[in-house]
Enzyme design. Sequence first.
Site, PDB file in Angstrom:
ATOM      1  N   HIS A  57       0.830  -1.220   0.000  1.00 12.90           N
ATOM      2  CA  HIS A  57       0.000   0.000   0.000  1.00 12.90           C
ATOM      3  C   HIS A  57       0.864   1.271   0.000  1.00 12.90           C
ATOM      4  O   HIS A  57       0.501   2.276   0.608  1.00 12.90           O
ATOM      5  CB  HIS A  57      -0.945   0.023   1.208  1.00 12.90           C
ATOM      6  CG  HIS A  57      -1.953  -1.084   1.207  1.00 12.90           C
ATOM      7  ND1 HIS A  57      -3.213  -0.958   0.677  1.00 12.90           N
ATOM      8  CD2 HIS A  57      -1.885  -2.357   1.678  1.00 12.90           C
ATOM      9  CE1 HIS A  57      -3.882  -2.096   0.824  1.00 12.90           C
ATOM     10  NE2 HIS A  57      -3.093  -2.966   1.419  1.00 12.90           N
TER      11      HIS A  57
ATOM     12  N   ASN B 107     -10.310  -2.787   2.498  1.00 15.04           N
ATOM     13  CA  ASN B 107     -10.000  -2.823   1.067  1.00 15.04           C
ATOM     14  C   ASN B 107     -11.274  -2.605   0.265  1.00 15.04           C
ATOM     15  O   ASN B 107     -12.369  -2.602   0.825  1.00 15.04           O
ATOM     16  CB  ASN B 107      -9.412  -4.193   0.688  1.00 15.04           C
ATOM     17  CG  ASN B 107      -7.927  -4.307   1.031  1.00 15.04           C
ATOM     18  OD1 ASN B 107      -7.238  -3.313   1.251  1.00 15.04           O
ATOM     19  ND2 ASN B 107      -7.438  -5.530   1.073  1.00 15.04           N
TER      20      ASN B 107
ATOM     21  N   TYR C 233       0.873  -3.875  12.090  1.00 16.43           N
ATOM     22  CA  TYR C 233       0.807  -2.457  11.727  1.00 16.43           C
ATOM     23  C   TYR C 233       1.581  -1.583  12.721  1.00 16.43           C
ATOM     24  O   TYR C 233       2.320  -0.679  12.350  1.00 16.43           O
ATOM     25  CB  TYR C 233      -0.650  -2.005  11.596  1.00 16.43           C
ATOM     26  CG  TYR C 233      -1.344  -2.619  10.389  1.00 16.43           C
ATOM     27  CD1 TYR C 233      -1.556  -3.992  10.311  1.00 16.43           C
ATOM     28  CD2 TYR C 233      -1.764  -1.848   9.322  1.00 16.43           C
ATOM     29  CE1 TYR C 233      -2.180  -4.568   9.215  1.00 16.43           C
ATOM     30  CE2 TYR C 233      -2.390  -2.411   8.218  1.00 16.43           C
ATOM     31  CZ  TYR C 233      -2.598  -3.774   8.172  1.00 16.43           C
ATOM     32  OH  TYR C 233      -3.205  -4.334   7.085  1.00 16.43           O
TER      33      TYR C 233
HETATM   34 FE1  HDE Z   1      -2.471  -4.740   5.511  1.00 17.91          FE
HETATM   35  N1  HDE Z   1      -0.663  -3.946   5.953  1.00 17.91           N
HETATM   36  N2  HDE Z   1      -1.849  -6.541   6.138  1.00 17.91           N
HETATM   37  N3  HDE Z   1      -4.245  -5.600   4.924  1.00 17.91           N
HETATM   38  N4  HDE Z   1      -3.132  -2.988   4.846  1.00 17.91           N
HETATM   39  C1  HDE Z   1      -0.304  -2.670   5.765  1.00 17.91           C
HETATM   40  O1  HDE Z   1       0.786  -1.401   7.395  1.00 17.91           O
HETATM   41  C2  HDE Z   1      -0.745  -6.765   6.887  1.00 17.91           C
HETATM   42  C3  HDE Z   1      -4.602  -6.899   5.084  1.00 17.91           C
HETATM   43  C4  HDE Z   1      -4.391  -2.676   4.429  1.00 17.91           C
HETATM   44  O2  HDE Z   1      -3.131   3.540   3.975  1.00 17.91           O
HETATM   45  C5  HDE Z   1       1.026  -2.347   6.395  1.00 17.91           C
HETATM   46  O3  HDE Z   1       1.048   0.792   7.816  1.00 17.91           O
HETATM   47  C6  HDE Z   1      -0.687  -8.137   7.323  1.00 17.91           C
HETATM   48  C7  HDE Z   1      -6.011  -7.080   4.905  1.00 17.91           C
HETATM   49  C8  HDE Z   1      -4.460  -1.287   4.042  1.00 17.91           C
HETATM   50  O4  HDE Z   1      -1.521   3.351   5.445  1.00 17.91           O
HETATM   51  C9  HDE Z   1       1.442  -3.673   7.040  1.00 17.91           C
HETATM   52  C10 HDE Z   1      -1.803  -8.730   6.793  1.00 17.91           C
HETATM   53  C11 HDE Z   1      -6.495  -5.828   4.615  1.00 17.91           C
HETATM   54  C12 HDE Z   1      -3.180  -0.784   4.268  1.00 17.91           C
HETATM   55  C13 HDE Z   1       0.273  -4.562   6.712  1.00 17.91           C
HETATM   56  C14 HDE Z   1      -2.525  -7.726   6.058  1.00 17.91           C
HETATM   57  C15 HDE Z   1      -5.381  -4.924   4.632  1.00 17.91           C
HETATM   58  C16 HDE Z   1      -2.376  -1.861   4.784  1.00 17.91           C
HETATM   59  C17 HDE Z   1       2.026  -1.691   5.505  1.00 17.91           C
HETATM   60  C18 HDE Z   1      -2.243 -10.173   6.913  1.00 17.91           C
HETATM   61  C19 HDE Z   1      -7.928  -5.438   4.288  1.00 17.91           C
HETATM   62  C20 HDE Z   1      -2.710   0.627   3.987  1.00 17.91           C
HETATM   63  C21 HDE Z   1       2.105  -0.245   5.975  1.00 17.91           C
HETATM   64  C22 HDE Z   1      -2.204 -10.695   8.220  1.00 17.91           C
HETATM   65  C23 HDE Z   1      -8.851  -5.710   5.369  1.00 17.91           C
HETATM   66  C24 HDE Z   1      -2.942   1.523   5.160  1.00 17.91           C
HETATM   67  C25 HDE Z   1       1.275  -0.184   7.134  1.00 17.91           C
HETATM   68  C26 HDE Z   1      -2.494   2.920   4.841  1.00 17.91           C
HETATM   69  C27 HDE Z   1      -1.039  -1.731   5.160  1.00 17.91           C
HETATM   70  C28 HDE Z   1       0.216  -5.813   7.155  1.00 17.91           C
HETATM   71  C29 HDE Z   1      -3.707  -8.011   5.340  1.00 17.91           C
HETATM   72  C30 HDE Z   1      -5.547  -3.529   4.342  1.00 17.91           C
HETATM   73  C31 HDE Z   1       2.776  -4.251   6.593  1.00 17.91           C
HETATM   74  C32 HDE Z   1       0.402  -8.741   8.152  1.00 17.91           C
HETATM   75  C33 HDE Z   1      -6.794  -8.383   5.033  1.00 17.91           C
HETATM   76  C34 HDE Z   1      -5.661  -0.546   3.491  1.00 17.91           C
HETATM   77  O5  HDE Z   1       1.588  -3.543   8.413  1.00 17.91           O
END
Ligand code: HDE
Length: 697
Positions: free
Chosen positions: A81, A154, A368
């Site tokens: 993202h 999402n 996060y």
């Molecule tokens: Fe994320 N995800 N994600 N994700 N995600 C990040 O956090 C992560 C997942 C989502 O505009 C990171 O601050 C893991 C689902 C959005 O700043 C990180 C898993 C959904 C954004 C991270 C998921 C999301 C992130 C990277 C599986 C939808 C952007 C930078 C266990 C429900 C937020 C940050 C923004 C961002 C980890 C799965 C949505 C690496 C470990 C499911 C919208 O922490």
Amino acid sequence: MPASSSSKPKTTTPGTDLPAETHQTTTDLKQTLTTNHGVPISDNQNSLKAGVRGPTLIEDFVLREKITHFDHERIPERIVHARGSGAHGYFQVYESLADITKAAFLQNPKTKTEVFVRFSTVAGGAGSGDMPRDVRGFAVKFYTSEGNYDLVGNNIPVFFIQDAMKFPDLVHSVKMEPDRGFPQAASAHDNFWDFVSLSPETMHMLMWTMSDRAIPRSLRMIEGFGVHTFRLVNAEGVSHFVKFHWRPKLGMAAVVWDEAVKINGADPDFHRRDLWEAIEKGDYPEWELGLQVFDEKTAAGLDFDVLDPTKLIPEEIIPLRMVGKLVLNRNPDNFFAETEQVAFLPSNIVPGIEFSNDPLLQGRLFSYQDTQLSRLGGPNFHQIPVNAPRCPVHNFQRDGLRQMQVPKGRVNYEPNSFDQGTPRENPHQGFASVPEELDGTKIRKRSETFSDHYSQARLFFRSMSTPEQNHIISAFAFELAKVETKPIRLRMLGHLANIDADLHEGVSYALGMQELAESILPAMAPRDLDPSPTLSMIHKAPVTLQGRKIGVLITDGFDSTLLMSLQQRAKKEKATVAVIAPKVGGAVDSEGTLFEADSPISGGPSIFYDAVVILASAEGAQDLATQAAAVNWVGDAFAHLKVIGHTPEAQPLLDKAGVLPCEGILPLPAEQALSKYIATAKKGRVWERECALRRPG
Ligand code: HDE
């Protein structure tokens, strides 16, 4: 002749090419440029040297500070993202939700809760284009009176994987391949399809990412989902499961793939610009929040596990309760300070909202917070203005990198008997998890209830309209054709055969690989579920031009009354009109009046517009028919299924562009014909045209 004469008076300021009078200085201390330490700066153009042609002196603290700060301007981009666009706004409930939650910000329709929202793509870097085929992030930070609540969702209601353990592998596989550093922002490569074809739980989400949802027309026209099942808890301690949905007021819309590819080149900031411009104009994007609320008994009666994030609950089974609206009404003042530094944490919840045991969500609760530590440089990132709660914060957490506050007093621990005024626990209003009986064996295993990987993928495909199904087939064919390793393609075809016979046949035909599918034995045999028409974008497409853009191509000698009338009608529909002319200076109408253009043809290709009109004079059309850019402009609008209005004189240009007389090609002999044009354009793309132009694949 000599270039200059030293006897002439000086006309420029040394070190600049600007005439002396435009080189701005000040005598006002308040306006004086200073260093970061407040020392006034006399000259911001020249470094300190040993002689005008000599080396620069290390003592030049002004230069050193400026360059050092610049050298450190970038912070690590998000691992996923990274590319995002943000905006401020507010959220308001329609009525109190006290029956289901005690969350303070959901109690009173008069409460406007400040929010910051960030939309993103997932795979590409921060500088990548806005239009890859990808999931869009939809993250909302609510600054509530009881602390920040982050709904980090999402635009697709399910996810690729069921357990956080698989996330780093999923992300590694989709990002550019590690040895070669490409492809950027694209899932169409071997590593991604290798990983997903070895992980059948990804099948449902793949259907969504290969659908039109993954190439949205505008961020203002996407849905949003919390994805996981969460819990709401009311003041009596009664808890319900909940799924969160955002519904765009403008309705959903997508571009077609060929457009997406071209938009990425013509304007990589297409979505960011669109969001920014809409808010600047006061055309505030809006979403409704919908809830699917259900109890444990209903959950137990569903034919899948609500803790499995690869499953959705069709609205036909549990309808949405529309509970409030989100309005984005202010652009960030500074992209880096706000959109880049905003830190969303799924672990940010408030009393009345709780997690579920979804193993994907559980992993996110750790990730996060952890990632912000390296991204934002330490444990005080909550003090950055965009992250800071708007309610008071009192605790004994102290010090650390980037501490910006000066906590006062002797006491930095609790319990303490020194100062009764220091913060204390509040058992009445403090966050307390709803009691849940747990008694499990420590085990590293996936629940059997998570093993149906194909039924909802099938449900999704069968719920689509014919054009949408064709787009899914084309998307799979496109992506798999980019996969160099044939056994990976065959493995994927094996999965598609488990999802739907037509899907499998369509993709294998498009690939020219009919006979070769590898057979994949499903862990659980897929079932035929009742289709859910509400999943289709085309089925629920609104009839509207609101928030849409009409591109009008004019030439010298055009009829300006037609243009002005179109502009008026578009305004009534809350649409905008962009005027495109062969030159940006504009074109002269039939009366000799110059009309300025918003773009020349090269800078305003028809891919930027939802519907187009060609107001060409006979001479203008003849001329444009000889220009490839103009012919492409019209040909693209036709191939992208747009409604095309045109003066009869424009016919030679249409002929040259291969426009056939068919649905949505409307001659505009006079102003009266505009009503029909507007009514047709409100229906969006002319899907009937597609089968004559493109076969899936
Ligand atoms: Fe994320 N995800 N994600 N994700 N995600 C990040 O956090 C992560 C997942 C989502 O505009 C990171 O601050 C893991 C689902 C959005 O700043 C990180 C898993 C959904 C954004 C991270 C998921 C999301 C992130 C990277 C599986 C939808 C952007 C930078 C266990 C429900 C937020 C940050 C923004 C961002 C980890 C799965 C949505 C690496 C470990 C499911 C919208 O922490």
